[in-house]
Structures are given as structure tokens and as C-alpha cells.
Scaffold this motif. Sequence first.
Motif, mmCIF file in Angstrom:
data_model
loop_
_atom_site.group_PDB
_atom_site.id
_atom_site.type_symbol
_atom_site.label_atom_id
_atom_site.label_comp_id
_atom_site.label_asym_id
_atom_site.label_seq_id
_atom_site.Cartn_x
_atom_site.Cartn_y
_atom_site.Cartn_z
ATOM 1 N N UNK A 98 0.858 -1.186 0.000
ATOM 2 C CA UNK A 98 0.000 0.000 0.000
ATOM 3 C C UNK A 98 0.894 1.236 0.000
ATOM 4 N N UNK A 99 0.755 2.067 -1.030
ATOM 5 C CA UNK A 99 1.627 3.234 -1.197
ATOM 6 C C UNK A 99 0.781 4.498 -1.362
ATOM 7 N N UNK A 100 0.401 5.146 -0.237
ATOM 8 C CA UNK A 100 -0.415 6.368 -0.314
ATOM 9 C C UNK A 100 0.438 7.620 -0.482
ATOM 10 N N UNK A 101 -0.228 8.718 -0.855
ATOM 11 C CA UNK A 101 0.459 9.992 -1.052
ATOM 12 C C UNK A 101 0.439 10.840 0.223
ATOM 13 N N UNK A 102 -0.757 11.221 0.657
ATOM 14 C CA UNK A 102 -0.963 12.100 1.818
ATOM 15 C C UNK A 102 -0.543 13.536 1.570
ATOM 16 N N UNK A 103 -0.433 13.938 0.308
ATOM 17 C CA UNK A 103 -0.048 15.319 -0.024
ATOM 18 C C UNK A 103 -1.127 16.313 0.414
ATOM 19 N N UNK A 106 4.696 20.513 3.323
ATOM 20 C CA UNK A 106 4.045 19.403 2.645
ATOM 21 C C UNK A 106 4.169 18.150 3.513
ATOM 22 N N UNK A 107 3.400 17.120 3.172
ATOM 23 C CA UNK A 107 3.428 15.874 3.937
ATOM 24 C C UNK A 107 3.439 14.682 2.991
ATOM 25 N N UNK A 112 7.349 16.978 4.582
ATOM 26 C CA UNK A 112 8.154 17.096 3.374
ATOM 27 C C UNK A 112 8.260 18.585 3.044
ATOM 28 N N UNK A 113 9.134 18.928 2.109
ATOM 29 C CA UNK A 113 9.310 20.345 1.790
ATOM 30 C C UNK A 113 9.803 21.109 3.000
ATOM 31 N N UNK A 114 9.120 22.189 3.358
ATOM 32 C CA UNK A 114 9.515 22.997 4.508
ATOM 33 C C UNK A 114 9.349 22.252 5.830
ATOM 34 N N UNK A 115 8.583 21.155 5.819
ATOM 35 C CA UNK A 115 8.382 20.355 7.027
ATOM 36 C C UNK A 115 9.244 19.103 7.034
ATOM 37 N N UNK A 116 10.222 19.023 6.154
ATOM 38 C CA UNK A 116 11.047 17.826 6.036
ATOM 39 C C UNK A 116 11.646 17.430 7.389
ATOM 40 N N UNK A 117 11.500 16.149 7.732
ATOM 41 C CA UNK A 117 12.027 15.632 8.992
ATOM 42 C C UNK A 117 11.035 15.629 10.126
ATOM 43 N N UNK A 118 9.899 16.316 9.968
ATOM 44 C CA UNK A 118 8.904 16.378 11.036
ATOM 45 C C UNK A 118 8.113 15.081 11.106
ATOM 46 N N UNK A 148 -6.015 16.312 2.527
ATOM 47 C CA UNK A 148 -4.925 15.530 1.955
ATOM 48 C C UNK A 148 -5.440 14.601 0.859
ATOM 49 N N UNK A 149 -4.630 14.455 -0.170
ATOM 50 C CA UNK A 149 -4.890 13.514 -1.256
ATOM 51 C C UNK A 149 -4.191 12.204 -0.908
ATOM 52 N N UNK A 150 -4.980 11.160 -0.622
ATOM 53 C CA UNK A 150 -4.379 9.860 -0.311
ATOM 54 C C UNK A 150 -4.001 9.111 -1.586
ATOM 55 N N UNK A 151 -4.975 8.865 -2.454
ATOM 56 C CA UNK A 151 -4.789 8.254 -3.779
ATOM 57 C C UNK A 151 -3.750 7.134 -3.791
ATOM 58 N N UNK A 152 -3.899 6.117 -2.950
ATOM 59 C CA UNK A 152 -2.859 5.088 -2.883
ATOM 60 C C UNK A 152 -2.875 4.130 -4.073
ATOM 61 N N UNK A 153 -1.699 3.639 -4.416
ATOM 62 C CA UNK A 153 -1.553 2.449 -5.248
ATOM 63 C C UNK A 153 -1.556 1.259 -4.305
ATOM 64 N N UNK A 154 -2.343 0.236 -4.637
ATOM 65 C CA UNK A 154 -2.436 -0.981 -3.833
ATOM 66 C C UNK A 154 -2.146 -2.161 -4.752
ATOM 67 N N UNK A 155 -0.989 -2.790 -4.563
ATOM 68 C CA UNK A 155 -0.533 -3.856 -5.461
ATOM 69 C C UNK A 155 -0.420 -5.153 -4.665
ATOM 70 N N UNK A 156 -1.066 -6.211 -5.177
ATOM 71 C CA UNK A 156 -1.155 -7.473 -4.443
ATOM 72 C C UNK A 156 -0.715 -8.648 -5.308
ATOM 73 N N UNK A 157 -0.176 -9.669 -4.649
ATOM 74 C CA UNK A 157 0.149 -10.925 -5.320
ATOM 75 C C UNK A 157 -0.080 -12.056 -4.331
ATOM 76 N N UNK A 158 -0.628 -13.174 -4.822
ATOM 77 C CA UNK A 158 -0.884 -14.275 -3.917
ATOM 78 C C UNK A 158 -1.537 -15.467 -4.584
#
Length: 225
Positions: A39-44, A60-61, A97-103, A210-220
Motif C-alpha cells: 500500500x503506497x499512499x500519497x498524503x499530499x 508538505x506531507x 516534506x518540503x519545509x516540514x522535512x524531517x517532522x 490531503x490527497x491519499x490516492x494510494x496504489x495498492x498492489x497485491x500478489x498471492x
Amino acid sequence: MNFLSKLFITAATAVAATSPAFAEDSQGKIQVKAFATLVDPSAKITKVNTDAIGLAAGSQTRADTNVTPTVAVEYFVSPNFSIETIAGVTQHDVVGAGALSGAKLISNANIIPATVTAKFHFDLGSGVKPYLGAGPSYFMIFGEDPDSTAQALGATRVDLSSEFGFALQGGVDVPLNDGGLGLSIDAKRYFMNTTARFFAGNTLALSTKHELDPWVVSAGISYRF
């Protein structure tokens, strides 16, 4: 005509064409899949609603990725048309991220991505069946806490809103034997937002969309019966 409309028209046509022959299909109507899922979300940040702390320009986040087990259950209305739902929980932290990098902003945000998709399966004649799907989703978010940087700034509580969204899906089912066992690879792209609200006591200090818009990639492994 949008993608979803085209998909359902295609699926409805397939149901009408294949339903009379379904009783003769040797495959079962139910398929269960056990997945390892990335699961790879954005959270921007897309909008600042309330800002009592004075966010710096360029703040940014982003959310971290997670790998989690999931289970899918699918019912075949016809050989080429199915309805599928998934079950699983994924946990994420949100950092700056951006000005909040490391927070370190939010920890332990648990998400249940309740999703139902309608899927059309393409029969290539070799048993391998790629598919396309689409459907609604509801992200239930719970358990989130303010992380160390947010706490240092005075945040005592954070809330991420649960929201409705939409998912597009594509994948392939590959049979491994004649007994219903198979391999499945699946990818979904969700279109989903959430609102983060940070509180200092009972006072709303910061509210951001926030924009989550995750990519969800599965194998099984799959089993059809």
C-alpha cells in the motif's frame, strides 16, 4: 461516457451473452484469494482549512508505504463477470516534506479500505484471464496519534476523517492446476481524500485536506470452488 459507464455496459453485455452457458462451466462461482499487499499512499496537502500555528510556505506531507496481508472474496455472476470485495488493515505514519522535512506528524493511522468492485474477465483461451474492474470504496481510519514533532508543537489529539472514494482495478488470474488453485496479481488505484485535524486540548489548531490516492498492489494464491 466515462470509464465506469463503459465498464458496466461491457460487463452487462457479457452477462447477457454468457449466462445461459454458465451452468455448464466447470469452474466454481466463488474465488478466495490470500494476498501480500503493498500500500503506497500519497498524503499530499491539497488545501489548508485552518492554520493557527503558521505553517511555513512550502510545507508538505507524505505517508510511508506498508506491506500487509489481505483477503479477497469474489463471486462469479457469469464466467466473465464477477463482484469482489477485499478485507485487510494497513497502518501508516505521516511525516513532513518540503519545509516540514524531517517532522514526525502522525503515527499509527490504521486504514480499513472497504471496497467492492465489478470485474470483467477476458478469456485468452489458455486459462490465463486478465481482468479490469472498478467500484466504490470507503476508507475507515482509526487509531491515529500525534507523533513526536506534532506533540512538541502542542498537539494533544489528531483526527483523520473517514471518507468515500473510488477504485480502478486491473490484474490477472493464472491457473496452477485443474483443482481450482491459481496465482493472482492485482493492482488498484484509489482516488480518496481525507482531512487531518490537529487539536491542542479542545482547540482546533490545524486542519488540512490531503490527497491519499494510494496504489495498492497485491500478489498471492487463489482458490476457486
